[in-house]
Design an enzyme around this catalytic site. Structure first.
Site, PDB file in Angstrom:
ATOM      1  N   CYS A 144     -46.762  35.832  -4.171  1.00 44.39           N
ATOM      2  CA  CYS A 144     -46.791  36.721  -5.225  1.00 44.39           C
ATOM      3  C   CYS A 144     -47.693  37.997  -5.097  1.00 44.39           C
ATOM      4  O   CYS A 144     -48.897  37.621  -4.787  1.00 44.39           O
ATOM      5  CB  CYS A 144     -46.819  35.953  -6.756  1.00 44.39           C
ATOM      6  SG  CYS A 144     -46.929  37.295  -8.186  1.00 44.39           S
ATOM      7  N   HIS A 164     -37.566  35.473  -9.872  1.00 45.43           N
ATOM      8  CA  HIS A 164     -38.970  35.550  -9.569  1.00 45.43           C
ATOM      9  C   HIS A 164     -39.526  36.810 -10.639  1.00 45.43           C
ATOM     10  O   HIS A 164     -40.504  36.752 -11.516  1.00 45.43           O
ATOM     11  CB  HIS A 164     -39.348  35.608  -8.334  1.00 45.43           C
ATOM     12  CG  HIS A 164     -41.049  35.827  -7.864  1.00 45.43           C
ATOM     13  ND1 HIS A 164     -41.704  35.032  -7.312  1.00 45.43           N
ATOM     14  CD2 HIS A 164     -41.872  36.854  -8.448  1.00 45.43           C
ATOM     15  CE1 HIS A 164     -42.950  35.429  -7.162  1.00 45.43           C
ATOM     16  NE2 HIS A 164     -42.877  36.616  -7.840  1.00 45.43           N
ATOM     17  N   GLU A 165     -38.936  37.827 -10.421  1.00 48.82           N
ATOM     18  CA  GLU A 165     -39.367  38.990 -11.457  1.00 48.82           C
ATOM     19  C   GLU A 165     -39.089  38.839 -12.769  1.00 48.82           C
ATOM     20  O   GLU A 165     -39.933  39.148 -13.586  1.00 48.82           O
ATOM     21  CB  GLU A 165     -38.585  40.464 -10.921  1.00 48.82           C
ATOM     22  CG  GLU A 165     -38.875  40.762  -9.339  1.00 48.82           C
ATOM     23  CD  GLU A 165     -40.176  40.472  -9.027  1.00 48.82           C
ATOM     24  OE1 GLU A 165     -40.986  40.804  -9.661  1.00 48.82           O
ATOM     25  OE2 GLU A 165     -40.580  40.134  -7.960  1.00 48.82           O
ATOM     26  N   HIS A 183     -41.684  37.010 -14.562  1.00 47.30           N
ATOM     27  CA  HIS A 183     -42.960  37.690 -14.899  1.00 47.30           C
ATOM     28  C   HIS A 183     -42.733  38.303 -16.231  1.00 47.30           C
ATOM     29  O   HIS A 183     -43.601  38.554 -16.881  1.00 47.30           O
ATOM     30  CB  HIS A 183     -43.008  38.784 -13.829  1.00 47.30           C
ATOM     31  CG  HIS A 183     -43.869  38.291 -12.661  1.00 47.30           C
ATOM     32  ND1 HIS A 183     -45.011  37.747 -12.616  1.00 47.30           N
ATOM     33  CD2 HIS A 183     -43.384  38.397 -11.331  1.00 47.30           C
ATOM     34  CE1 HIS A 183     -45.369  37.605 -11.196  1.00 47.30           C
ATOM     35  NE2 HIS A 183     -44.429  37.931 -10.448  1.00 47.30           N
TER      36      HIS A 183
HETATM   37  C1  UDB Z   1     -43.331  39.654  -2.776  1.00 45.58           C
HETATM   38  N1  UDB Z   1     -43.266  39.607  -0.259  1.00 45.58           N
HETATM   39  O1  UDB Z   1     -43.148  41.029  -2.705  1.00 45.58           O
HETATM   40  F1  UDB Z   1     -37.696  39.787   3.213  1.00 45.58           F
HETATM   41  F2  UDB Z   1     -39.815  43.823   3.396  1.00 45.58           F
HETATM   42  C2  UDB Z   1     -43.650  38.969  -1.423  1.00 45.58           C
HETATM   43  C3  UDB Z   1     -45.125  38.725  -1.176  1.00 45.58           C
HETATM   44  C4  UDB Z   1     -45.932  38.077  -2.265  1.00 45.58           C
HETATM   45  C5  UDB Z   1     -45.619  37.963   0.179  1.00 45.58           C
HETATM   46  C6  UDB Z   1     -45.842  40.380  -0.897  1.00 45.58           C
HETATM   47  C7  UDB Z   1     -42.132  39.255   0.523  1.00 45.58           C
HETATM   48  O2  UDB Z   1     -41.386  38.181   0.178  1.00 45.58           O
HETATM   49  N2  UDB Z   1     -41.912  40.344   1.316  1.00 45.58           N
HETATM   50  C8  UDB Z   1     -40.933  40.931   2.148  1.00 45.58           C
HETATM   51  C9  UDB Z   1     -39.651  40.035   2.136  1.00 45.58           C
HETATM   52  C10 UDB Z   1     -38.854  40.728   2.924  1.00 45.58           C
HETATM   53  C11 UDB Z   1     -38.678  41.924   3.379  1.00 45.58           C
HETATM   54  C12 UDB Z   1     -39.821  42.694   2.989  1.00 45.58           C
HETATM   55  C13 UDB Z   1     -40.902  42.204   2.421  1.00 45.58           C
HETATM   56  N3  UDB Z   1     -43.047  38.906  -3.683  1.00 45.58           N
HETATM   57  C14 UDB Z   1     -42.716  39.931  -5.054  1.00 45.58           C
HETATM   58  C15 UDB Z   1     -43.573  39.519  -6.150  1.00 45.58           C
HETATM   59  O3  UDB Z   1     -44.606  38.870  -6.091  1.00 45.58           O
HETATM   60  N4  UDB Z   1     -43.162  40.109  -7.103  1.00 45.58           N
HETATM   61  O4  UDB Z   1     -43.616  39.907  -8.248  1.00 45.58           O
HETATM   62  C16 UDB Z   1     -42.846  37.191  -3.891  1.00 45.58           C
HETATM   63  C17 UDB Z   1     -41.499  37.272  -3.437  1.00 45.58           C
HETATM   64  C18 UDB Z   1     -41.493  35.595  -3.462  1.00 45.58           C
HETATM   65  C19 UDB Z   1     -40.201  35.184  -3.699  1.00 45.58           C
HETATM   66  C20 UDB Z   1     -39.439  36.298  -4.423  1.00 45.58           C
HETATM   67  C21 UDB Z   1     -40.390  37.488  -4.466  1.00 45.58           C
HETATM   68 ZN    ZN Z   2     -44.699  37.855  -8.419  1.00 43.54          ZN
END
Ligand code: UDB
Ligand code: ZN
EC number: 3.5.1.88
Length: 189
Positions: A116, A159-160, A163
């Protein structure tokens, strides 16, 4: 532009990360339009390797308003294409007042677990979620959308939406055995 310093962390005191966010009313106030724009801009800029480097951003697929300390029911989601022939995103929208109106009994989880943008440490373990959901939300125009999502985009939206309810991914990890998931859970990612 939203930078990493603007994203609140789960170990910070006095943030709204654990609060239940307030519904957003339409037509969107100017500040809510800006918020919608800024959340999506973070995702777009962070997914551009060069710009992400320049601004020191973690590449994100979703960002919810409470993560920038605004307790409103709004999140941006940008799931990039996995097809090198066609770069149309798999899902891209700002989801406002989202509600999961139905969900599969079948559970799904990412093989690598989750992270996250508001959590700076690695928390190992499976995060079981519904493999398929029907999502109802309003877009920035105030139009009600009802869509079906499965697998990865469904995981990101859950996940969103968590939040917006003050829930973090590790709340779903089995305390006794982090790598235990409900029977029949499908793994991907
Ligand atoms: C993310 N990124 O954004 F398939 F371009 C995660 C982090 C926490 C590692 C930054 C991610 O999954 N990157 C990713 C994947 C891809 C293509 C791309 C980037 N989140 C979002 C977040 O924290 N939102 O609150 C966590 C994810 C974990 C499962 C769903 C969201
Ligand atoms: Zn998150």
């Amino acid at each position: 532009m939203i930078l990493m310093k603007d994203i609140v962390r789960d170990d910070q005191k006095g943030t709204v990360l654990r609060d239940y966010a307030a519904k957003v009313s339409f037509p969107l106030a100017e500040e809510d339009q800006k918020l919608a724009h800024d959340l999506m801009e973070y995702l777009e800029v962070s997914q551009d390797e060069e710009l992400a480097q320049k601004y020191g951003l973690r590449a994100g697929v979703g960002l919810a308003a409470p993560q920038v300390n605004i307790s409103k029911q709004m999140a941006a989601v940008l799931v990039p294409s996995d097809d090198e022939e066609d770069d149309t995103p798999i899902f891209k929208d700002v989801i406002i007042n989202p509600v999961i109106v139905s969900e599969s009994v079948q559970m799904g989880a990412l093989t690598e677990g989750e992270g996250c943008l508001s959590v700076d440490r690695d928390v190992p373990g499976y995060v079981p979620r519904h493999d398929r959901i029907t999502l109802k939300y309003q877009n920035v125009e105030g139009q009600t959308q009802k869509i079906r999502l499965k697998h990865y985009p469904a995981i990101v939206c859950q996940h969103e939406i968590d939040h917006l309810h003050g829930v973090l991914f590790y709340d779903h990890i089995n305390k006794d055995n982090p790598f235990k998931a409900p029977e029949g859970t499908v793994f991907f990612g």
